[in-house]
Design a protein around this motif. Sequence first.
Motif, PDB file in Angstrom:
ATOM      1  N   ARG A  15     -20.061 -30.884 -49.892  1.00 12.41           N
ATOM      2  CA  ARG A  15     -18.597 -30.586 -49.486  1.00 12.41           C
ATOM      3  C   ARG A  15     -18.245 -29.369 -49.120  1.00 12.41           C
ATOM      4  O   ARG A  15     -17.236 -29.048 -48.338  1.00 12.41           O
ATOM      5  N   MET A  16     -19.312 -28.317 -49.091  1.00 11.58           N
ATOM      6  CA  MET A  16     -18.974 -27.225 -48.201  1.00 11.58           C
ATOM      7  C   MET A  16     -18.843 -27.331 -46.682  1.00 11.58           C
ATOM      8  O   MET A  16     -19.638 -27.949 -46.222  1.00 11.58           O
ATOM      9  N   SER A  17     -17.821 -26.589 -46.158  1.00  7.08           N
ATOM     10  CA  SER A  17     -17.755 -26.725 -44.724  1.00  7.08           C
ATOM     11  C   SER A  17     -18.229 -25.415 -44.151  1.00  7.08           C
ATOM     12  O   SER A  17     -18.538 -24.441 -44.684  1.00  7.08           O
ATOM     13  N   ARG A  18     -18.150 -25.675 -42.776  1.00  4.07           N
ATOM     14  CA  ARG A  18     -18.599 -24.472 -41.816  1.00  4.07           C
ATOM     15  C   ARG A  18     -17.480 -23.135 -41.962  1.00  4.07           C
ATOM     16  O   ARG A  18     -16.391 -23.485 -42.413  1.00  4.07           O
ATOM     17  N   ILE A  19     -18.060 -22.114 -41.434  1.00  4.68           N
ATOM     18  CA  ILE A  19     -17.088 -20.919 -41.621  1.00  4.68           C
ATOM     19  C   ILE A  19     -16.919 -20.857 -39.919  1.00  4.68           C
ATOM     20  O   ILE A  19     -17.726 -20.659 -38.932  1.00  4.68           O
ATOM     21  N   LEU A  20     -15.615 -20.694 -39.543  1.00  2.00           N
ATOM     22  CA  LEU A  20     -15.197 -20.339 -38.105  1.00  2.00           C
ATOM     23  C   LEU A  20     -14.604 -18.950 -37.943  1.00  2.00           C
ATOM     24  O   LEU A  20     -14.069 -18.550 -38.518  1.00  2.00           O
ATOM     25  N   ARG A  21     -15.599 -18.355 -36.893  1.00  2.00           N
ATOM     26  CA  ARG A  21     -15.298 -17.063 -36.710  1.00  2.00           C
ATOM     27  C   ARG A  21     -13.843 -17.252 -35.899  1.00  2.00           C
ATOM     28  O   ARG A  21     -13.453 -18.096 -35.728  1.00  2.00           O
ATOM     29  N   LEU A  22     -13.031 -16.101 -35.539  1.00  5.73           N
ATOM     30  CA  LEU A  22     -11.762 -15.796 -35.410  1.00  5.73           C
ATOM     31  C   LEU A  22     -11.536 -16.456 -33.812  1.00  5.73           C
ATOM     32  O   LEU A  22     -10.717 -17.296 -33.804  1.00  5.73           O
ATOM     33  N   PRO A  23     -12.561 -16.259 -33.158  1.00 11.81           N
ATOM     34  CA  PRO A  23     -12.351 -16.839 -31.677  1.00 11.81           C
ATOM     35  C   PRO A  23     -12.249 -18.560 -32.079  1.00 11.81           C
ATOM     36  O   PRO A  23     -11.611 -19.066 -30.932  1.00 11.81           O
ATOM     37  N   ALA A  24     -13.138 -19.128 -32.685  1.00 10.91           N
ATOM     38  CA  ALA A  24     -13.234 -20.569 -32.873  1.00 10.91           C
ATOM     39  C   ALA A  24     -11.866 -20.849 -33.301  1.00 10.91           C
ATOM     40  O   ALA A  24     -11.265 -21.886 -33.073  1.00 10.91           O
ATOM     41  N   ALA A  25     -11.528 -20.313 -34.384  1.00 11.76           N
ATOM     42  CA  ALA A  25     -10.311 -20.733 -35.385  1.00 11.76           C
ATOM     43  C   ALA A  25      -9.075 -20.470 -34.397  1.00 11.76           C
ATOM     44  O   ALA A  25      -8.122 -21.419 -34.396  1.00 11.76           O
ATOM     45  N   CYS A  26      -8.977 -19.436 -33.308  1.00 11.52           N
ATOM     46  CA  CYS A  26      -8.052 -19.413 -32.305  1.00 11.52           C
ATOM     47  C   CYS A  26      -7.890 -20.537 -31.366  1.00 11.52           C
ATOM     48  O   CYS A  26      -6.965 -21.143 -30.918  1.00 11.52           O
ATOM     49  N   GLU A  27      -9.247 -20.888 -30.951  1.00 12.66           N
ATOM     50  CA  GLU A  27      -9.340 -21.909 -30.183  1.00 12.66           C
ATOM     51  C   GLU A  27      -9.131 -23.392 -30.726  1.00 12.66           C
ATOM     52  O   GLU A  27      -8.407 -24.212 -30.198  1.00 12.66           O
ATOM     53  N   ARG A  28      -9.473 -23.574 -31.984  1.00 13.18           N
ATOM     54  CA  ARG A  28      -8.887 -24.835 -32.629  1.00 13.18           C
ATOM     55  C   ARG A  28      -7.555 -24.887 -32.985  1.00 13.18           C
ATOM     56  O   ARG A  28      -6.955 -26.219 -32.848  1.00 13.18           O
ATOM     57  N   THR A  29      -6.723 -23.780 -33.239  1.00 17.12           N
ATOM     58  CA  THR A  29      -5.187 -23.836 -33.264  1.00 17.12           C
ATOM     59  C   THR A  29      -4.361 -23.616 -32.307  1.00 17.12           C
ATOM     60  O   THR A  29      -3.233 -23.957 -32.136  1.00 17.12           O
ATOM     61  N   GLY A  30      -5.065 -23.084 -31.080  1.00 12.63           N
ATOM     62  CA  GLY A  30      -4.214 -22.672 -29.794  1.00 12.63           C
ATOM     63  C   GLY A  30      -3.579 -21.601 -30.124  1.00 12.63           C
ATOM     64  O   GLY A  30      -2.565 -21.228 -29.301  1.00 12.63           O
ATOM     65  N   LEU A  31      -3.804 -20.565 -30.981  1.00 14.74           N
ATOM     66  CA  LEU A  31      -2.991 -19.451 -31.458  1.00 14.74           C
ATOM     67  C   LEU A  31      -3.815 -18.188 -31.011  1.00 14.74           C
ATOM     68  O   LEU A  31      -4.978 -18.346 -30.852  1.00 14.74           O
ATOM     69  N   SER A  32      -3.067 -17.093 -30.546  1.00 16.32           N
ATOM     70  CA  SER A  32      -3.854 -15.967 -30.336  1.00 16.32           C
ATOM     71  C   SER A  32      -4.080 -15.159 -31.601  1.00 16.32           C
ATOM     72  O   SER A  32      -3.801 -15.596 -32.707  1.00 16.32           O
ATOM     73  N   ARG A  33      -5.194 -14.262 -31.254  1.00 14.87           N
ATOM     74  CA  ARG A  33      -5.571 -13.661 -32.337  1.00 14.87           C
ATOM     75  C   ARG A  33      -4.311 -12.822 -33.211  1.00 14.87           C
ATOM     76  O   ARG A  33      -4.408 -12.713 -34.464  1.00 14.87           O
ATOM     77  N   THR A  34      -3.423 -12.279 -32.344  1.00 18.63           N
ATOM     78  CA  THR A  34      -2.556 -11.573 -33.035  1.00 18.63           C
ATOM     79  C   THR A  34      -1.487 -12.455 -33.812  1.00 18.63           C
ATOM     80  O   THR A  34      -1.139 -12.146 -35.022  1.00 18.63           O
TER      81      THR A  34
END
Length: 82
Positions: free
Chosen positions: A18-37
């Motif tokens: 059930r454990m999922s992967r860890i997304l680094r910030l650039p991947a989280a930004c890419e997945r959500t479409g949001l900027s790091r700020t």
Amino acid sequence: MRFSFAPRLGLPEIEAQRMSRILRLPAACERTGLSRTTVYRLIARGDFPAPVRLSARAIGFDEAAVTRWIAERVAASAGVAG
């Protein structure tokens, strides 16, 4: 052959699956479409999943939490639009 960390972490095999992967910030930004700020602003407001400390200088985000956050936003948007 798939390697499992379950025995080393003392976790039951089902829990490890059930454990999922860890997304680094650039991947989280890419997945959500949001900027790091924007991601950091949302975290500060408590409106985005809290980061997981990976090391003294690295953070990541639980992939499942980010996916749930996206699904919640889509559901809220559909509720407003419909």
